[in-house]
Every structure is written in C-alpha cells, then in structure tokens.
Design an enzyme around this catalytic site. Structure first.
Site, PDB file in Angstrom:
ATOM      1  CG  HIS A 187      -2.024   0.906   1.086  1.00 12.68           C
ATOM      2  ND1 HIS A 187      -2.165   1.744   0.158  1.00 12.68           N
ATOM      3  CD2 HIS A 187      -3.323   0.933   1.750  1.00 12.68           C
ATOM      4  CE1 HIS A 187      -3.235   2.596   0.316  1.00 12.68           C
ATOM      5  NE2 HIS A 187      -4.214   1.896   1.433  1.00 12.68           N
ATOM      6  CG  HIS A 190      -5.699   5.512  -0.579  1.00  7.51           C
ATOM      7  ND1 HIS A 190      -6.531   4.334  -0.273  1.00  7.51           N
ATOM      8  CD2 HIS A 190      -6.015   5.882  -1.885  1.00  7.51           C
ATOM      9  CE1 HIS A 190      -6.949   4.009  -1.763  1.00  7.51           C
ATOM     10  NE2 HIS A 190      -6.567   4.939  -2.563  1.00  7.51           N
ATOM     11  CE1 TYR A 192      -4.334   5.224   6.179  1.00  5.06           C
ATOM     12  CE2 TYR A 192      -4.897   4.397   3.890  1.00  5.06           C
ATOM     13  CZ  TYR A 192      -5.257   4.948   5.239  1.00  5.06           C
ATOM     14  OH  TYR A 192      -6.716   5.179   5.274  1.00  5.06           O
TER      15      TYR A 192
END
Ligand SMILES: Cc1cc2nc3c(=O)[nH]c(=O)nc-3n(C[C@H](O)[C@H](O)[C@H](O)COP(=O)(O)O)c2cc1C
Length: 370
Positions: A187, A190, A192
């Site tokens: 990931h 977004h 993060y």
C-alpha cells in the site's frame, strides 16, 4: 484463442442477445496472466478495510471469511484482502487485520484455501498507516506533521526505526507467502506511510529519506521482492495525484512509480488522493471512471500493467476499460459491497455466463434460470 459469447447490447436495455463467437480483443471475462499468476477473469475486488477484528489481535475472523469467500463464489477473479498491518501500530484502527506475527499465518491460510476452492486468486495488501494510525500512541511518520488540526501529532521515525519497519514489511510478505496468498500488494497510496514518505507535503526530513523521498518505498519494495518467489508478481497501490493545494501531480507520480518499477513492482493499482481531508473514496468530482486516466498515464508512461479502480461498477464501463486496453484489470469496491455476485451478474449482463463460471450448486439461479 479465448472463446467467448458474442455480445450485442440492445439499445436502451442492460440485457443482451448472445451467441457463440471467437473473440480476440481483451474481454473482462478473458483470463489474464502476470508471471506465475493466472486469473480466470479481469475482475478484481480491491482492498477494503472491514474494521471487524474483535480482539485487537489482528486476526481475520468469520466475518472476513464470509466477506472474501462470498466474492470468490460470486465470480470475482482476483481478491485483494484489505490493508493489513505489518505492525500493530501500523493499523488505521485496532479493529484492522494484521500480519506482524507467525501466529497469524494459520488464520489467513484458511481464507486463501477457501478462496482458491471458489476459483479465485487472492492477494493481501500490506500497509502501515503512519500518521493516520488512529489508535497508535503516538503514531509515527516521516516528519512530525499531523494530518489535520484534530489529529495526533506523529513522532518522526528514527533511522533504526525505519530499518525495523522495512524488515516488518519483509516479514509480512514472507508470512503472506506461507499463508498461501498468490501475490502481495504494497500500500503506497491514500496518505499512508509510504505515501507520506514520497509526498513533499509530509516528508521534510533532513536525512537521505528526505533528500530522496522515494527511498523508503523503494527499500520496502526490494525487501518484499526478496522474499517472494521469482514467479510471484508484486503489486503496488499508489495515489497518482494529490488533491490538496501544493500536492504532487501525475507526472511526479510517474517518476515515483518508475523507481518502484525498477525496484521490482510488476503492476500498479492506480488510485489517488488520501493525503488530506479527501479520502480514498474519491477526490473532487469523483464520477464514474474518475481515476482511469491516471491508470492510463502510469500504464503508457512506464509500459507496465495496471489495475484501474474508482466508480467502475457499471458493467459496460468495466468491460470497455479492458476491451479498449486502458487497463489490464478492473477493480470494483463499493459495487461489490453492494453485490457480492457483481462478477457473475456482469458476466450475465454482458454476454451470458459460462457454465464453468457458476458454482454447480447455483446453476439453477444464474446459469440456467428455470
Ligand atoms: C469501506 C472501504 C474500505 C476501504 N479500505 C481500503 C483499504 O484497506 N486499502 C485501500 O487501498 N483502499 C481502501 N479503500 C478504497 C477502495 O479500495 C477503492 O479504491 C475505492 O472505494 C474506490 O473504488 P470504488 O469506487 O469501486 O468503491 C476502501 C474503500 C471503502 C469503501
């Protein structure tokens, strides 16, 4: 050659006249191969946090089992398990799944085996929320910059802590392979942790992780790649554009992705935003297919396969994105929360479901309605 139904859309209807014909153009329901990963179709369930862990222990439970396996039964070719913490404090909340310990492997194996039995492939999204870890006391980040005025101020990571987190990603990926996952998605989107490093808005460090904001993500990619079998593709999710003032644009994202590709990423899952108050469910004007141009930008700029995502729940939109070769795979998130059988229903609407797509026990409901 792949044989599929001929599809003729009846004007003004969502129903179709079907007949057999050879098809050569890419089709939403044609198989797809990437290295050793073979998918039966191009339909992806993207990672979606369920916030359903009961004991703060990161363990997937019956809810997760039913949630993922029902999408496999529903015809989805490729399922990506929600953002799963490589560290307990890397979760958005303590109700998120985790993969920070060997004791967690078995619970995921139960899930991968059942999804495989349902005919789908399954990956897992490995993540760390950084400053967006709501329950961490305090959260950590590249720099001590809070998300907004209501958020906790994160503690800036030391270099030894950065090295430990890179190891935690490596270990998370090793566990994912042991648990039977077919691939891993890092990931990097977004807002993060990896995104926080590669965004100039959230990374003002004065060491090499600040002068080279891509370095952290690159080292994570290399560490994860190290423990994946050679034939297992590595995926990465990125936000290809930031929506806040002063945020990066798609050309900056392309340069970031170029480095990640060179480090070992085989496919990008192209999203956007998340760095500021605008969440991962869409930036301004997030209408149908709102991120597909970003996916195309990465795809054509780097000559790399991509997953397109974002308001692609219209069957015709999903089909045209694949047939027009704008993306290799199409992910449907909220559409699948609404309809676990989205893939079977799409196949039915777009040309008639193949018998082989339908679980035998459901044939009378989907393949041959009587
Ligand atoms: C309930 C929910 C949870 C989500 N959790 C994650 C997540 O864990 N990881 C991630 O990368 N995106 C997450 N997302 C974003 C989705 O994967 C997807 O990119 C987004 O919903 C846009 O696609 P859609 O319009 O098909 O829903 C989440 C979205 C929703 C609705």
């Amino acid at each position: 050659m792949y044989t599929k139904m001929k599809r003729e859309i009846v004007p003004g209807h969502n129903s179709l006249i079907t007949g057999r014909k050879e098809r050569s153009m890419p089709d939403l329901f044609a198989p797809y191969e990437l290295k050793g990963l073979t998918l039966k179709n191009r339909v992806v369930m993207p990672p979606m946090c369920q916030y359903a862990v009961e004991k703060q222990d990161g363990m997937p439970n019956d809810w997760h089992f039913v949630h993922y396996v029902s999408r496999a039964v529903g015809g989805t070719g490729f399922i990506i398990v929600e953002m799963t913490g490589i560290h307990p404090d890397g979760r958005i909340t303590n109700k998120d799944t985790g993969i920070w310990g060997d004791h967690q492997i078995e619970a995921y194996r139960k899930l991968t085996e059942a999804v495989h039995a349902g005919g789908a492939k399954i990956g897992i999204q490995l993540g760390h929320a950084g400053r967006k870890a709501l329950d961490a006391e305090p959260p950590v980040a590249p720099s001590a910059i809070p998300f907004d005025a209501q958020s906790k101020t994160p503690r800036a990571l030391s270099k030894p802590e950065i090295a430990e987190l890179i190891e935690a990603y490596r270990e998370g990926a090793r566990r994912a392979v042991e648990a039977g996952f077919d691939t891993v998605e890092i990931h990097g989107a977004h807002g993060y942790l990896i995104h926080q490093f590669h965004s100039p808005l959230t990374n003002v460090r004065e060491d090499e992780y600040g002068s080279d904001p891509v370095l952290f993500g690159e080292q994570v990619v290399q560490a994860v790649r190290d423990v994946l079998p050679a034939e297992m593709p590595l995926l990465m999710r990125v936000s290809a554009k930031e929506y806040v003032e002063g945020g990066y644009d798609e050309d900056y994202a392309l340069d970031v992705c170029r480095r990640y590709k060179a480090a070992g990423v085989d496919m990008f899952h192209v999203s956007s935003g998340g760095e500021g108050p605008i969440g991962s469910n869409g930036g301004p004007n997030a209408g149908p297919a709102y991120q597909v141009d970003l996916a195309e930008h990465i795809r054509s700029g780097l000559q790399i396969p991509v997953i397109a995502v974002g308001r692609l729940e219209s069957y015709e939109d999903a089909q045209s994105i694949v047939s027009e070769e704008r993306a290799e795979l199409v992910a449907v998130g909220r559409g699948m929360l609404s309809d676990p059988y989205w893939a079977l229903h799409a196949e039915e609407a777009l040309g008639g479901v193949e018998k082989s797509s339908v679980p035998a026990a459901y044939e009378r409901g989907v393949w041959k309605r009587k």
